[in-house]
Design an enzyme around this catalytic site. Structure first.
Site, PDB file in Angstrom:
ATOM      1  N   SER A 183       2.527  -9.727  -3.323  1.00  0.00           N
ATOM      2  CA  SER A 183       3.174  -8.709  -2.486  1.00  0.00           C
ATOM      3  C   SER A 183       4.594  -9.159  -2.147  1.00  0.00           C
ATOM      4  O   SER A 183       5.565  -8.399  -2.301  1.00  0.00           O
ATOM      5  CB  SER A 183       2.343  -8.511  -1.212  1.00  0.00           C
ATOM      6  OG  SER A 183       3.081  -7.856  -0.226  1.00  0.00           O
ATOM      7  N   LYS A 187       8.331  -7.822  -4.291  1.00  0.00           N
ATOM      8  CA  LYS A 187       9.430  -7.179  -3.556  1.00  0.00           C
ATOM      9  C   LYS A 187      10.731  -7.939  -3.791  1.00  0.00           C
ATOM     10  O   LYS A 187      11.791  -7.356  -3.957  1.00  0.00           O
ATOM     11  CB  LYS A 187       9.136  -7.180  -2.049  1.00  0.00           C
ATOM     12  CG  LYS A 187       8.121  -6.145  -1.620  1.00  0.00           C
ATOM     13  CD  LYS A 187       8.128  -5.954  -0.107  1.00  0.00           C
ATOM     14  CE  LYS A 187       7.337  -6.980   0.660  1.00  0.00           C
ATOM     15  NZ  LYS A 187       5.902  -6.787   0.672  1.00  0.00           N
TER      16      LYS A 187
HETATM   17  N1  URA Z   1       4.343 -10.024   3.811  1.00  0.00           N
HETATM   18  C1  URA Z   1       4.284  -9.228   2.706  1.00  0.00           C
HETATM   19  O1  URA Z   1       5.275  -8.627   2.306  1.00  0.00           O
HETATM   20  N2  URA Z   1       3.117  -9.104   2.083  1.00  0.00           N
HETATM   21  C2  URA Z   1       1.990  -9.748   2.484  1.00  0.00           C
HETATM   22  O2  URA Z   1       0.977  -9.596   1.856  1.00  0.00           O
HETATM   23  C3  URA Z   1       2.062 -10.570   3.632  1.00  0.00           C
HETATM   24  C4  URA Z   1       3.264 -10.685   4.275  1.00  0.00           C
END
Ligand code: URA
Length: 431
Positions: A183, A187
């Site tokens: 995750s 990003k």
């Molecule tokens: N921050 C994120 O962007 N994803 C997660 O899974 C945990 C913290």
């Protein structure tokens, strides 16, 4: 390929192939794989884990679910910073403008609240008008123009993470190393920064309970960052007690604005200066952490970091009068201070219990479509190690519902443990 077979394979603890992971992420992004199958898959991953190569493939598939930005035509280097999730962690609101004020462009993609932990997007939306759904063009243009941008996942950027993140929040599938690593890193890859500082939280109010688990998560994310050619470092920081004093969206914005004025709580200020210094060194704006720290301190002292924060709010459509007069930010109907039931040294302020109490007041979500209440939360008045007299203010609850206020009072009291013996303060960083 059938989704049910991929779920069953993970349920049975087997390793998924790149093709299976791509099929799953692609189908989920397009809406062909429904939430109930994605939830079952996420639970299977949480229970059985993923190998390093599965985690890398999952990260790349999520990053590729939308556009991947190349920022090299707008800035020489862009930095990104990300926390693995904590309670009272409003660090981004301070370190972004500090780095930008020191001439280091920051392109950041943030998330919403997750489980008991708060999210930067939810906090920033306490400011009326502030837009977090920027398009890729807007992201790049703003980075080039003001050297700073804070966006959420959109239809363009890592949409698979946006969807999976919202689902994990309400299906008990947050504290999974591969899901957190993919995750965060998807990003970071999609948003295009060439340098990444990861703030891996550990302890009672973090998804990683121990230094060892946090180190493993940090190492996995650094390895993925390096694989895709990004300069990546991870800090291991304490999340046994809330960071700073404020927990809850608007309350945390107020505390971040105080910090930008130089007046935030000591632990939060120190945390922000350390993270900023690491960003400035990695982003090649300072030759060592000592010089970098002086730059960060100066940016706060001379008001340039605050000016950058105002510029960020204005550029993303927010009403900057809320930054100038934080008193205008949403306020709860009931504000009640609870006093210490006894004297003694504070031995524990259980960050997760405080985070859960804040979510229960309405600061976070119970289901994916819930709206949140920006006004509610709690101010914790002390830190572990403090010596208190009975009857001193211990915490202040901000609530919009009397029944929820009573529950929060009970639960946050339980989060505070006292000792008759002196207790050492907690460290801010472990490595
Ligand atoms: N921050 C994120 O962007 N994803 C997660 O899974 C945990 C913290």
């Amino acid at each position: 390929m059938r989704t049910v077979d991929i779920i069953s394979k993970k349920r049975d603890g087997k390793e998924l192939s790149k093709e299976e992971i791509d099929f799953f992420v692609d189908g989920f992004t397009r809406g062909e794989i429904p939430d109930y199958q994605a939830s079952a898959w996420a639970m299977a991953v949480l229970l059985n884990g993923m190998t390093a190569s599965e985690t890398t493939e999952l990260t790349l598939a999520i990053a590729r679910s939308g556009d991947t930005l190349d920022l090299s035509d707008v800035v020489d280097i862009a930095i990104d910073k990300h926390s693995s999730g904590g309670v009272g962690d409003k660090t981004t609101l301070v370190v972004l403008p500090v780095a930008a004020a020191c001439g280091l462009p920051v392109g950041k993609m943030s998330g919403r609240g997750l489980g008991f932990s708060g999210g930067t997007l939810d906090k920033m939306e306490s400011i009326p008008g502030f837009r977090v759904n920027l398009t890729t063009e807007e992201f790049k243009k703003q980075l080039g123009e003001i050297g700073m941008v804070l966006s959420g996942q959109s239809a363009d950027l890592a949409p698979a993470d946006g969807k999976l993140y919202a689902l994990r929040d309400v299906t008990g599938t947050v504290p999974s190393m591969p899901l957190i690593a993919s995750s965060i890193m998807s990003k970071k890859i999609a948003a295009g920064a060439q340098a990444i500082v990861l703030d891996v939280k550990l302890g009672l109010g973090a998804f990683m309970p121990t230094v060892e688990a946090a180190r493993e998560l940090g190492e996995r994310m650094v390895a993925i960052g390096e694989l895709v050619g990004r300069k990546t470092i991870a800090l291991l920081s304490d999340m046994n007690q809330p960071l700073g004093h404020a927990v809850g969206n608007a309350l945390e914005v107020v505390e971040a604005i105080d910090a930008l004025h130089g007046g935030g709580p000591a632990d939060f200020m120190e945390h922000c200066l350390h993270v900023s210094a690491q960003m400035l060194v990695l982003g090649e704006r300072a030759e060592n952490p000592e010089v970098a720290r002086e730059m960060a301190e100066k940016a706060i002292a001379d008001g340039s970091a605050l000016a950058k924060f105002r510029e960020l709010v204005i550029t993303q459509g927010g009403d900057v009068s809320y930054v100038d007069e934080p008193d205008k930010l949403p306020k709860a109907k009931w504000i009640e201070t609870v006093n210490a039931p006894r004297g003694g040294y504070l031995a524990q302020i259980h960050a997760r219990l405080v985070g859960e109490a804040s979510v229960a007041l309405g600061a976070g979500r119970a289901t994916k479509d819930d709206s949140i209440d920006h006004a509610v939360g709690v101010i914790i008045h002390h830190k572990v190690g403090d010596l208190l007299q009975a009857g001193e203010p211990l915490f202040t609850i901000h609530a919009n519902d009397e029944k929820l206020l009573m529950q929060a009072r009970e639960n946050i009291l339980k989060a505070h443990l006292f000792s008759d013996e002196p207790v050492l303060p907690l460290p801010l960083f472990y490595d």
